[in-house]
Design an enzyme around this catalytic site. Sequence first.
Site, short mmCIF file in Angstrom:
data_model
loop_
_atom_site.label_atom_id
_atom_site.label_comp_id
_atom_site.label_asym_id
_atom_site.label_seq_id
_atom_site.Cartn_x
_atom_site.Cartn_y
_atom_site.Cartn_z
N SER A 14 52.92 40.97 41.17
CA SER A 14 53.05 42.42 41.34
C SER A 14 54.51 42.89 41.36
O SER A 14 55.35 42.32 42.07
CB SER A 14 52.37 42.86 42.65
OG SER A 14 52.67 44.22 42.89
N LYS A 66 39.91 47.48 44.85
CA LYS A 66 40.00 48.95 44.80
C LYS A 66 38.71 49.66 45.21
O LYS A 66 38.75 50.76 45.73
CB LYS A 66 40.39 49.40 43.38
CG LYS A 66 41.84 49.13 43.01
CD LYS A 66 42.09 49.65 41.60
CE LYS A 66 43.54 49.59 41.24
NZ LYS A 66 43.80 50.23 39.94
N THR A 153 30.18 48.53 25.22
CA THR A 153 28.84 48.68 25.81
C THR A 153 28.59 50.18 25.98
O THR A 153 29.17 50.83 26.85
CB THR A 153 28.78 47.98 27.19
OG1 THR A 153 29.31 46.67 27.05
CG2 THR A 153 27.36 47.92 27.73
P1 ATR Z 1 39.37 47.42 34.11
O1 ATR Z 1 39.34 47.65 35.58
O2 ATR Z 1 40.64 46.82 33.59
O3 ATR Z 1 38.96 48.63 33.35
P2 ATR Z 1 36.75 46.38 33.66
O4 ATR Z 1 36.18 47.36 34.62
O5 ATR Z 1 36.26 44.97 33.66
O6 ATR Z 1 38.31 46.26 33.84
O7 ATR Z 1 36.57 47.00 32.19
C1 ATR Z 1 37.07 46.38 31.04
C2 ATR Z 1 36.87 47.31 29.86
O8 ATR Z 1 37.46 46.71 28.69
C3 ATR Z 1 35.42 47.54 29.51
O9 ATR Z 1 35.27 48.84 28.99
C4 ATR Z 1 35.16 46.49 28.43
O10 ATR Z 1 34.09 46.79 27.57
P3 ATR Z 1 32.56 46.45 28.02
O11 ATR Z 1 32.15 47.50 28.97
O12 ATR Z 1 31.79 46.48 26.76
O13 ATR Z 1 32.62 45.08 28.65
C5 ATR Z 1 36.45 46.57 27.68
N1 ATR Z 1 36.77 45.37 26.88
C6 ATR Z 1 37.21 44.18 27.34
N2 ATR Z 1 37.44 43.32 26.31
C7 ATR Z 1 37.15 44.02 25.18
C8 ATR Z 1 37.21 43.72 23.78
N3 ATR Z 1 37.59 42.53 23.35
N4 ATR Z 1 36.84 44.69 22.90
C9 ATR Z 1 36.47 45.91 23.34
N5 ATR Z 1 36.39 46.26 24.63
C10 ATR Z 1 36.73 45.33 25.54
#
Ligand code: ATR
Length: 273
Positions: A14, A66, A153
């Site tokens: 951090s 969080k 998704t």
């Molecule tokens: P954060 O707190 O960083 O937002 P999270 O709540 O786990 O972490 O969300 C990750 C986001 O990145 C989600 O929208 C995820 O898509 P899904 O909901 O389909 O899982 C997206 N994400 C992660 N890797 C991805 C990839 N390779 N391509 C597209 N979307 C991705």
Amino acid sequence: MSRYTVFGNPIAQSKSPLIHHMFAQQAGLEITYERTLATEQDFISSLSTFFVDADAQGCNVTSPFKEQVARWVNELSAGAKIAGAVNTVIKKEDGTFLGDTTDGKGLVQDLLRLNVQIKGARILLLGAGGAARGVLQSILALEPKLLMVANRTQAKAKQLALLLPQDNFVGIDLNQLNEVQQPFDLIINSTSASLSGELPSIPDSVISSGACIYDMSYADKPTVFLQHAQKLGVLNTFDGLGMLVGQAAESFYLWTGYRPDVLPVIQKLRSTL
Ligand code: ATR
């Protein structure tokens, strides 16, 4: 001396202590700002123990706590309610705790600093996780023409859009971007894809060379998403280092009433990446 800390796991990486000590120097305030590693089991007791000290004025909370801290505080700001998450805890004069989220303000302030127009703009937000949820309210408050959340998704994008129902806010599947005809003015990548060096699969047709591209992630070199946009001829590409400093500046303001100058802090951090 006022005491602050940031809770998280992992937390050794951090930059918050460095950032807040620079802010305190600007403000002429003497503070201590630590890092506190917690586990899911001991986070709440660790938080309560921290605030037993009368000098403890507030804390930041980062992943993965969080949401947990949002259930612990006595009161939530409007933004924190929508985000369902808190990154800043403020100890009020009556000894109760207010939970706020400063990520959205940090993002918006960074965009404004970079002269990126939000009011009236067509904005694409990639991803529908915690990072996206934390910035929705701040973006919508500046009245974009359109805020389109696109996610791998689809159900999660639709759920997000339901949080703040209004005509200019929609949630779609990444695949549906193929059908979008009009270019976006601003594309914000909030997915965690950059962290693993992946590119969210979006058609090149939605990235026009005149758009601004902002990735909430940052590294010592442009993220894969920013590199991709640059290859497509986009000139205005920005990473999330300014958002990191911006959200910290907002926390510092909530605790001390002092608005730090973010630019020298961003420059200093950039030189240490
Ligand atoms: P954060 O707190 O960083 O937002 P999270 O709540 O786990 O972490 O969300 C990750 C986001 O990145 C989600 O929208 C995820 O898509 P899904 O909901 O389909 O899982 C997206 N994400 C992660 N890797 C991805 C990839 N390779 N391509 C597209 N979307 C991705």
